[in-house]
Design an enzyme around this catalytic site. Structure first.
Site, PDB file in Angstrom:
ATOM      1  N   ASN A  78       0.854  -1.177   0.000  1.00  0.00           N
ATOM      2  CA  ASN A  78       0.000   0.000   0.000  1.00  0.00           C
ATOM      3  C   ASN A  78       0.898   1.237   0.000  1.00  0.00           C
ATOM      4  O   ASN A  78       1.854   1.319   0.762  1.00  0.00           O
ATOM      5  CB  ASN A  78      -0.922  -0.006   1.223  1.00  0.00           C
ATOM      6  CG  ASN A  78      -1.995   1.058   1.123  1.00  0.00           C
ATOM      7  OD1 ASN A  78      -1.707   2.243   1.020  1.00  0.00           O
ATOM      8  ND2 ASN A  78      -3.242   0.626   1.150  1.00  0.00           N
ATOM      9  N   LYS A  79       0.597   2.201  -0.846  1.00  0.00           N
ATOM     10  CA  LYS A  79       1.466   3.371  -1.044  1.00  0.00           C
ATOM     11  C   LYS A  79       1.115   4.561  -0.147  1.00  0.00           C
ATOM     12  O   LYS A  79       1.725   5.617  -0.255  1.00  0.00           O
ATOM     13  CB  LYS A  79       1.431   3.814  -2.514  1.00  0.00           C
ATOM     14  CG  LYS A  79       1.912   2.745  -3.486  1.00  0.00           C
ATOM     15  CD  LYS A  79       3.325   2.304  -3.155  1.00  0.00           C
ATOM     16  CE  LYS A  79       3.822   1.260  -4.133  1.00  0.00           C
ATOM     17  NZ  LYS A  79       4.936   0.502  -3.626  1.00  0.00           N
TER      18      LYS A  79
END
Length: 163
Positions: A41-42
């Site tokens: 997840n960024k």
């Protein structure tokens, strides 16, 4: 029926100016009891880049970066039934008390939705012409497959509230 999952409490204080809303934590986040815990997840990478901070996996440092920059985070959904981590698998959802949160924290100047599910649910909850601007941002989830660069460009909108 599937197991019911629940969102975390909001991370917010009286100095918060920006509220970022996800849908509900994914499997990895629920396991670790941390917002945006999936390594692909960024979200955290984007936050650290936006504020020119040195990236770390230390959750307490991550939370302090949010606090230092007056950012609150929460989820639009309080609880639901879901198999896996896909928003499309969410069933029988119940909303978090977003209107009450905004009443209790009047310094919030803008809301940013991390992905389409949170945006659609929030619009149902608050209406389309709410008194605070509501922005849709591309999901930071690894399941939303646009490039990091494109996500980051869109997420720069957050900085407009810091000028």
């Amino acid at each position: 029926m599937q197991n019911r999952i629940s969102s975390f409490p909001p991370f917010i204080d009286e100095q918060s100016k920006i509220l970022i809303l996800g849908s509900i934590p994914g499997v990895k986040s629920l396991e670790k009891q941390q917002y945006y815990a999936h390594p692909q997840n960024k979200f955290w990478k984007i936050i650290f880049e936006l504020f020119n901070e040195k990236f770390t996996e230390d959750y307490s440092v991550r939370i302090n970066i949010l606090k230092k920059n007056h950012i609150a985070i929460w989820d639009v959904i309080d609880s639901c039934e879901r198999k896996g981590s896909l928003d499309s698998e969410i069933k029988n959802e119940e909303a978090n008390q977003i209107p009450q949160l905004l009443e209790n924290y009047p310094n919030i100047q803008a809301i940013f939705c991390n992905g389409g599910k949170s945006y659609k649910n929030l619009q149902k909850l608050l209406g389309k012409n709410f008194r605070i601007p509501i922005h849709l941002l591309p999901s930071t989830s690894p399941l939303h497959t646009i490039s990091f660069e494109r996500k980051f460009e869109d997420w720069k909108k957050v900085l407009e509230y810091f000028e």
